[in-house]
Motif scaffolding. Structure first.
Motif, mmCIF file in Angstrom:
data_model
loop_
_atom_site.group_PDB
_atom_site.id
_atom_site.type_symbol
_atom_site.label_atom_id
_atom_site.label_comp_id
_atom_site.label_asym_id
_atom_site.label_seq_id
_atom_site.Cartn_x
_atom_site.Cartn_y
_atom_site.Cartn_z
ATOM 1 N N TYR A 36 -10.236 7.828 82.594
ATOM 2 C CA TYR A 36 -10.855 9.136 82.867
ATOM 3 C C TYR A 36 -11.852 9.027 84.025
ATOM 4 C CZ TYR A 36 -13.043 13.651 81.897
ATOM 5 O OH TYR A 36 -13.510 14.937 81.999
ATOM 6 N N GLU A 37 -12.632 7.955 84.019
ATOM 7 C CA GLU A 37 -13.615 7.757 85.100
ATOM 8 C C GLU A 37 -12.912 7.521 86.429
ATOM 9 O OE1 GLU A 37 -17.379 4.791 86.174
ATOM 10 O OE2 GLU A 37 -16.488 4.761 84.172
ATOM 11 N N GLN A 38 -11.822 6.772 86.380
ATOM 12 C CA GLN A 38 -11.048 6.520 87.602
ATOM 13 C C GLN A 38 -10.535 7.827 88.198
ATOM 14 O OE1 GLN A 38 -7.730 3.817 86.979
ATOM 15 N NE2 GLN A 38 -6.698 4.490 88.826
ATOM 16 N N SER A 83 -11.568 5.654 78.528
ATOM 17 C CA SER A 83 -12.762 6.038 79.287
ATOM 18 C C SER A 83 -12.653 5.561 80.732
ATOM 19 C CB SER A 83 -14.010 5.452 78.617
ATOM 20 O OG SER A 83 -15.154 5.657 79.422
ATOM 21 N N ASN A 84 -12.141 4.347 80.908
ATOM 22 C CA ASN A 84 -11.973 3.809 82.260
ATOM 23 C C ASN A 84 -10.989 4.650 83.073
ATOM 24 O OD1 ASN A 84 -13.781 1.722 82.066
ATOM 25 N ND2 ASN A 84 -12.269 0.172 81.514
#
Length: 226
Positions: A73-75, A70-71
């Motif tokens: 993808y958010e980055q 998730s991190n």
């Protein structure tokens, strides 16, 4: 009376001794049964404990994996929003072998970046790869299918595109409104204006499509009427 009293006491004592004997026999039976089944029971409990421990460990592992992916993808999403499309693509590509649905979401976003950059062929090829993936979750496949049709309007055989849309052309389907919108565009491309209008009217009358989609359909219907 004294004799009867002694008899009653004797009977009570006999009953007490009988109960104690029964308890002793029951205890011996339980002891014998435990000795007989002791190792199977121990084995079962060990397997149960190991199973529970392994399951809890797996849940923790999945949670950590999802958090990590998730991190990433958010980055990538932040980089893309900043106009750093190539850097975003590189980060999305790190999720190509992800353990969660970010594996598919990242490819969908890469396809989107390709389309934004005018790389239509690369985008279509990536969408096609996703469409052929049998493990792709149904809700994501619907998004990929509809995106594929949208980008292939006027470029691919309408009959083939309509066949893709037919899966979602049922009232009650979460993607019914969007599929109807695309289908009406196919009809308009073929010059079937009345059929397109009827399709839009029927869809707008449906109580199952979201309000935002209904507004789009109404806007398209208004354009056709002009």
């Amino acid at each position: 009376m004294a004799k009867n009293k002694d008899k009653d006491e004797t009977q009570i004592q006999a009953e007490i001794l009988m109960r104690e004997a029964e308890e002793e026999v029951r205890y011996e039976n339980m002891k014998e049964a435990f000795n007989k089944w002791k190792w199977p029971i121990v084995f079962f409990l060990a397997v149960l404990i190991l199973g529970v421990t392994a399951y809890e460990g797996y849940k923790t592992y999945r949670m950590n994996v999802r958090f990590s992916e998730s991190n990433l993808y958010e980055q990538a999403a932040v980089l893309n929003a900043q106009g750093k499309a190539d850097e975003a693509t590189a980060v999305y590509q790190q999720l190509s072998s992800a353990k969660t649905d970010y594996k598919y979401l990242s490819k969908m976003r890469i396809a989107g970046i390709y389309f934004e950059q005018g790389k239509e062929q690369e985008g279509i090829e990536l969408l096609n790869q996703l469409r052929q993936d049998k493990d792709l979750p149904a809700n994501l496949k619907a998004v990929v299918d509809l995106s594929y049709v949208g980008h292939q309007l006027g470029k691919e055989d309408n009959k083939k595109l309509q066949e893709i849309l037919n899966t979602y052309m049922m009232p009650g389907n979460p993607f019914y409104g969007t599929a109807t919108e695309l289908s009406s565009l196919l009809l308009l491309e073929e010059g079937k204006v009345e059929a397109a209008k009827k399709l839009l009217t029927d869809s707008i009358a449906s109580q199952t499509i979201p309000e935002t989609v209904k507004l789009r359909l109404q806007a398209l219907s208004s354009v056709i009427d002009k």
